[in-house]
Design an enzyme around this catalytic site. Structure first.
Site: not given
Ligand code: NAP
Length: 454
Positions: A130-131, A154, A156, A228, A262
């Protein structure tokens, strides 16, 4: 997690969505396969024409879509509009360069003719955070569609309106029905899609646990993935740096996107000779930031995304303080409605503290006093993450050393880390693998076919 729009500035639940049933998901995958057959037959110029149309819609509707972004995840309206406009630029980039990135690559061998050919793979599932709710999706979708793949998103669960808007943009841009579809589903429904043989690959931007789950399922299914994930980027300031610029850029690098990026600078390594001066300047700079309504002009920092995010950072700060950290300024929840948190600075972070190793996904800068660049690099590299990094120094030897030795997917010299369509983006270690953007991003989901004609 419910699929809903909650305004993080007011905590009000604006709209709730019924998740898609398995039957709806299956139908979407079937449509994606049909759309793939059509899209792969389109010449590149035709794909580019429609992607340019999508870019124009993004540009023209940046204000309208920006409001939805701010409503759903709380970044400032100015930042939201800038994000959507960046998406238009990213889409234009791939419309203009795909022909060059995907051209047959002739290799001289003993054959009459031999070359690499870049062919599409089919439907690709994108699990997105979502960020940066528009940019993360477009930086996947634009190269995927240009390569001839189809996309299943899919997104967030807290940004459903953004997700549906993006689907609509690709429809209005004239891509085949089903070429890019949003699936309103929770994380638990992802496995079923990954195990569907019609879905050929997956990309995930998000947290480590989500990445590990998708990668392990795709490992069993022998499907390619790009991950990522999180980061805890180093930002090094050496005595020869332009200190005023380093502090100004460092403040933005830590607090952009309400501190939820991130590639935010999260750990600041400051040489002992300039430490006190730099710390005082950072304090002034953080204290000058305005926290408040993200829709208002003049607001620098809106709310964190939700109650969980606020609780997590409050606990991280409390733990760090308990382990001996010193609060330089801020880093506190704001009383009242909304998930507001003041940008803050901690120093004296103990090696045993969680904050030393974890990602802090909120506007909290950790300051480390170092005696040398060697020491800065050593502590920087002790992190499990390796997304990006930055160094501020005029010294060419120090620049070279940082470029060669920092364990990260990028090193920015006298600038903050960022993503640029012309350059590859991605991490190493627990920040993930594979690259998005540039030539690497469009080739990531291609069958790089070897052609040999005797
Ligand atoms: P998150 O909880 O991992 O959510 C990201 C996506 O994954 C959402 O669509 C979420 O769906 C889904 N998801 C969560 N658990 C899952 C699972 N077990 N199996 C399949 N899909 C799953 O991440 P967040 O906390 O919202 O986002 C922040 C993180 O993303 C931070 O660590 C940030 O650094 C990282 N990030 C990395 C980058 C990069 O380019 N490297 C860019 C942006 C953010 P739901 O919303 O339905 O749970």
């Amino acid at each position: 997690m419910a699929i809903q729009t909650q305004n993080p500035a007011t905590e009000e639940i604006i709209k709730t969505f019924e998740p898609y049933s398995d039957a709806q998901v299956d139908l979407a995958i079937a449509k994606s396969v049909v759309a793939f057959e059509e899209l792969r037959s389109w010449p590149l110029e035709k794909r580019a024409k429609h992607l340019k149309k999508a870019a124009k819609i993004l540009h023209d509707e940046a204000d309208k879509l920006g409001k939805i972004v701010t409503l759903e995840m709380g970044k400032t309206y100015a930042a939201a509009v800038a994000e959507v406009k960046k998406c238009a630029v990213g889409a234009e980039y791939y419309a203009d360069t795909a022909a060059q990135h995907l051209a047959d690559d002739i290799v001289k061998t003993e054959a009459k003719k031999s070359y690499r050919k870049y062919l599409p793979m089919g439907p690709v599932l994108a699990v997105m955070p979502w960020n940066y709710p528009i940019w993360q999706v477009i930086r996947f979708a634009a190269p995927a569609l240009m390569a001839g793949n189809t996309g299943l998103l899919k997104h967030a669960s807290n940004v459903p309106q953004c997700a549906l808007y993006i689907e609509d943009i690709f429809k209005r841009a004239g891509f085949p029905e089903g070429a890019f579809q949003t699936l309103l589903i929770g994380g638990a429904k992802v496995e079923r899609i990954l195990r569907d043989e019609r879905v050929r690959a997956a990309t995930l931007t998000g947290s480590e646990p989500a990445g590990a789950s998708v990668a392990s399922i795709c490992g069993q299914e022998i499907k390619p993935t790009v991950l990522e994930l999180g980061g805890s980027d180093a930002f090094i300031i050496m005595p020869s740096a332009d200190i005023e610029k380093a502090v100004e850029i460092g403040t933005t690098a830590r607090t952009q996107n309400n501190g939820q990026s991130c590639i935010a600078a999260k750990r600041f390594f400051i040489h002992a000779d300039i430490y006190d001066d730099v710390k005082a300047r950072f304090k002034d700079s953080f204290d000058a930031l305005t926290v408040g309504d993200p829709m208002k002009d003049g607001t620098d920092i809106g709310p964190l995304v939700n109650q969980d995010a606020l609780d997590t950072v409050v606990a991280q700060v409390e733990n760090a303080l308990k382990d001996g950290a010193i609060r330089v300024t801020g880093a506190e929840a704001v009383n009242g409605k909304g998930f507001f948190f003041t940008p803050g600075i901690l120093e004296n972070i103990s090696k045993d503290s969680n904050a030393y190793h974890e990602e802090i996904f909120a506007p909290v800068a950790l300051l480390y006093k170092v005696e040398s660049l060697d020491e800065a690099i050593e502590i920087a590299n002790s992190s499990p993450f390796g997304l990006s990094s930055a160094i501020f120094t005029q010294d060419k030897a120090e620049q070279e050393q940082a470029i060669n030795e920092l364990e990260a997917g990028g090193t920015f010299v006298n600038a903050m880390s960022g993503s640029n369509p012309h350059l590859p983006f991605g991490g190493i270690k627990r920040s993930g693998y594979g690259r998005e953007l540039a030539a690497e991003g469009i080739r990531a989901f291609c069958n790089i076919k070897t052609v040999y004609i005797a």
